[in-house]
Structure formats: C-alpha cells, structure tokens
Design a protein around this motif. Structure first.
Motif, PDB file in Angstrom:
ATOM      1  N   GLY A 162       0.818  -1.197   0.000  1.00  0.00           N
ATOM      2  CA  GLY A 162       0.000   0.000   0.000  1.00  0.00           C
ATOM      3  C   GLY A 162       0.853   1.249   0.000  1.00  0.00           C
ATOM      4  O   GLY A 162       2.058   1.215  -0.259  1.00  0.00           O
ATOM      5  N   ARG A 163       0.197   2.356   0.315  1.00  0.00           N
ATOM      6  CA  ARG A 163       0.862   3.661   0.297  1.00  0.00           C
ATOM      7  C   ARG A 163       0.516   4.373   1.595  1.00  0.00           C
ATOM      8  O   ARG A 163      -0.596   4.239   2.108  1.00  0.00           O
ATOM      9  N   THR A 164       1.474   5.124   2.100  1.00  0.00           N
ATOM     10  CA  THR A 164       1.266   5.888   3.328  1.00  0.00           C
ATOM     11  C   THR A 164       1.575   7.355   3.079  1.00  0.00           C
ATOM     12  O   THR A 164       2.549   7.686   2.404  1.00  0.00           O
ATOM     13  N   HIS A 165       0.729   8.214   3.646  1.00  0.00           N
ATOM     14  CA  HIS A 165       0.902   9.663   3.540  1.00  0.00           C
ATOM     15  C   HIS A 165       1.063  10.235   4.945  1.00  0.00           C
ATOM     16  O   HIS A 165       0.274   9.915   5.836  1.00  0.00           O
ATOM     17  N   VAL A 166       2.090  11.061   5.128  1.00  0.00           N
ATOM     18  CA  VAL A 166       2.270  11.795   6.389  1.00  0.00           C
ATOM     19  C   VAL A 166       2.309  13.264   6.022  1.00  0.00           C
ATOM     20  O   VAL A 166       3.150  13.700   5.229  1.00  0.00           O
ATOM     21  N   GLY A 167       1.383  14.022   6.582  1.00  0.00           N
ATOM     22  CA  GLY A 167       1.264  15.441   6.271  1.00  0.00           C
ATOM     23  C   GLY A 167       2.451  16.247   6.753  1.00  0.00           C
ATOM     24  O   GLY A 167       3.275  15.774   7.549  1.00  0.00           O
ATOM     25  N   PRO A 168       2.555  17.477   6.270  1.00  0.00           N
ATOM     26  CA  PRO A 168       3.646  18.362   6.690  1.00  0.00           C
ATOM     27  C   PRO A 168       3.673  18.542   8.207  1.00  0.00           C
ATOM     28  O   PRO A 168       2.630  18.613   8.855  1.00  0.00           O
ATOM     29  N   ALA A 169       4.879  18.608   8.741  1.00  0.00           N
ATOM     30  CA  ALA A 169       5.106  18.857  10.170  1.00  0.00           C
ATOM     31  C   ALA A 169       4.288  17.911  11.057  1.00  0.00           C
ATOM     32  O   ALA A 169       3.716  18.321  12.056  1.00  0.00           O
ATOM     33  N   THR A 170       4.254  16.635  10.670  1.00  0.00           N
ATOM     34  CA  THR A 170       3.452  15.641  11.390  1.00  0.00           C
ATOM     35  C   THR A 170       4.290  14.399  11.649  1.00  0.00           C
ATOM     36  O   THR A 170       5.160  14.048  10.860  1.00  0.00           O
ATOM     37  N   GLY A 171       4.000  13.743  12.745  1.00  0.00           N
ATOM     38  CA  GLY A 171       4.623  12.464  13.043  1.00  0.00           C
ATOM     39  C   GLY A 171       3.547  11.445  13.355  1.00  0.00           C
ATOM     40  O   GLY A 171       2.476  11.791  13.847  1.00  0.00           O
ATOM     41  N   SER A 172       3.819  10.197  13.059  1.00  0.00           N
ATOM     42  CA  SER A 172       2.856   9.143  13.376  1.00  0.00           C
ATOM     43  C   SER A 172       2.993   8.749  14.833  1.00  0.00           C
ATOM     44  O   SER A 172       3.971   9.092  15.495  1.00  0.00           O
ATOM     45  N   GLY A 173       2.046   7.978  15.286  1.00  0.00           N
ATOM     46  CA  GLY A 173       2.188   7.348  16.587  1.00  0.00           C
ATOM     47  C   GLY A 173       3.196   6.216  16.497  1.00  0.00           C
ATOM     48  O   GLY A 173       3.527   5.729  15.407  1.00  0.00           O
ATOM     49  N   ASP A 174       3.723   5.805  17.632  1.00  0.00           N
ATOM     50  CA  ASP A 174       4.651   4.669  17.669  1.00  0.00           C
ATOM     51  C   ASP A 174       3.865   3.390  17.413  1.00  0.00           C
ATOM     52  O   ASP A 174       2.739   3.236  17.901  1.00  0.00           O
ATOM     53  N   HIS A 175       4.460   2.460  16.662  1.00  0.00           N
ATOM     54  CA  HIS A 175       3.769   1.228  16.304  1.00  0.00           C
ATOM     55  C   HIS A 175       4.765   0.187  15.801  1.00  0.00           C
ATOM     56  O   HIS A 175       5.936   0.488  15.619  1.00  0.00           O
ATOM     57  N   HIS A 176       4.288  -1.039  15.603  1.00  0.00           N
ATOM     58  CA  HIS A 176       5.076  -2.071  14.914  1.00  0.00           C
ATOM     59  C   HIS A 176       4.125  -2.880  14.054  1.00  0.00           C
ATOM     60  O   HIS A 176       2.900  -2.686  14.103  1.00  0.00           O
ATOM     61  N   HIS A 177       4.679  -3.780  13.252  1.00  0.00           N
ATOM     62  CA  HIS A 177       3.878  -4.535  12.290  1.00  0.00           C
ATOM     63  C   HIS A 177       3.929  -6.041  12.542  1.00  0.00           C
ATOM     64  O   HIS A 177       3.906  -6.832  11.598  1.00  0.00           O
ATOM     65  N   GLY A 178       4.003  -6.415  13.834  1.00  0.00           N
ATOM     66  CA  GLY A 178       3.948  -7.820  14.191  1.00  0.00           C
ATOM     67  C   GLY A 178       4.979  -8.646  13.445  1.00  0.00           C
ATOM     68  O   GLY A 178       6.134  -8.231  13.292  1.00  0.00           O
ATOM     69  N   GLU A 179       4.564  -9.803  12.958  1.00  0.00           N
ATOM     70  CA  GLU A 179       5.462 -10.744  12.294  1.00  0.00           C
ATOM     71  C   GLU A 179       5.906 -10.285  10.911  1.00  0.00           C
ATOM     72  O   GLU A 179       6.774 -10.905  10.293  1.00  0.00           O
TER      73      GLU A 179
END
Length: 158
Positions: free
Chosen positions: A61-78
C-alpha cells in the motif's frame, strides 16, 4: 471462431489456462482503500492484500504523512516491511538502547523494518507531504499501535 484458450483442457476438464495459471489483478492508484489498520498522524491506503486481490503472503500500500506531522509509535507484528520513498523527506525513528535513532530519507530511498520493531514516521517539512510505498510479508496489514518506542512488545514463543 474458436479461442485457443478454450481449446486446451487439463486432466480435470478445466479449460484454458485456468487450471494452471492465476489471474493478474490490477489495482488503480485512485482505487486504494483506507479501510485498513491505521496509526495516528498518518494515512495508510491498502492496494494489495488478501481482501483486495486474494494475495496469500503479501500486503502492499501507500502511506501519507502530512507536513510537520509524526505518526504514533507502532510495529507490524510478524511482518517484514519494505518501504520506498516516493516523495518528501520522511524520517524513520526507532529505539536503540535508551536513545532514539533517526533515519533521514529522500525520494528513491528504501528502508527495511524487521518484524516487531517499534518505530514511527515523521515528516519534518513544513509544507510538503511525505509519501511512501510499503510492502509487507503478510497477507494483511498488521499494525500494533504502542504508547512509546520502548513499550513491551509481545512476540510469539519460538
């Protein structure tokens, strides 16, 4: 007029290449769905998955992160995760011991995130969106949101 695909038969009676070839699926860029696991501060769009095309071992897929933004902390399991930077200069952040490590990227760069590694994406640009293409080694987009990069991560017993 006979189609050559209809003339071939296998021992089970299936016609054409249906018995031994799968079908190529096409997902248009404007048809991606946001109906997938999400993390705050970013927008994930699902293209290839078990649900969208019947994949058995791949999510993309595709991910978009807006200007001056950070994502939450996460992981993708296995899932192993491969990332290709399309536009912007996203920063990928993970913990190493008691410090944060920051990987600064540019368009054309690739990033690999091993299974269960807590991380986040940041976009330091004040005016440019960061866009990446993501491929994962699992059929579905596994996302486990965490309170911090140092949160305890449950892994299956080996």
């Amino acid at each position: 007029m006979s189609d050559a695909r209809d003339d071939a038969k296998d021992t089970d009676g299936a016609s054409g290449t249906a018995a031994w070839h799968g079908r190529i699926e096409h997902v248009r860029g404007d048809a991606l769905t946001g109906d997938t696991a999400q993390t705050s501060g970013m927008r994930r769009l699902e293209a290839v998955s078990g649900r969208t095309v019947g994949s058995e071992r791949l999510w993309m897929g595709r991910t978009h992160v807006g200007p001056a933004t950070g994502s939450g902390d996460h992981h993708h399991g296995e899932a192993e995760t491969a990332i290709y930077v399309v536009s912007g200069h996203p920063v990928f952040v993970f913990a190493e011991g008691d410090r944060e490590v920051r990987i600064e990227t540019a368009p054309g760069d690739y990033v690999f995130v091993p299974p269960y590694v807590p991380h986040r994406e940041e976009n330091p640009s004040p005016d440019e969106e960061a866009v990446v293409v993501i491929a994962r080694s699992t059929q579905e987009g596994i996302v486990v949101n965490l309170p911090s990069l140092w949160a305890e991560v449950e892994r299956p017993a080996e």
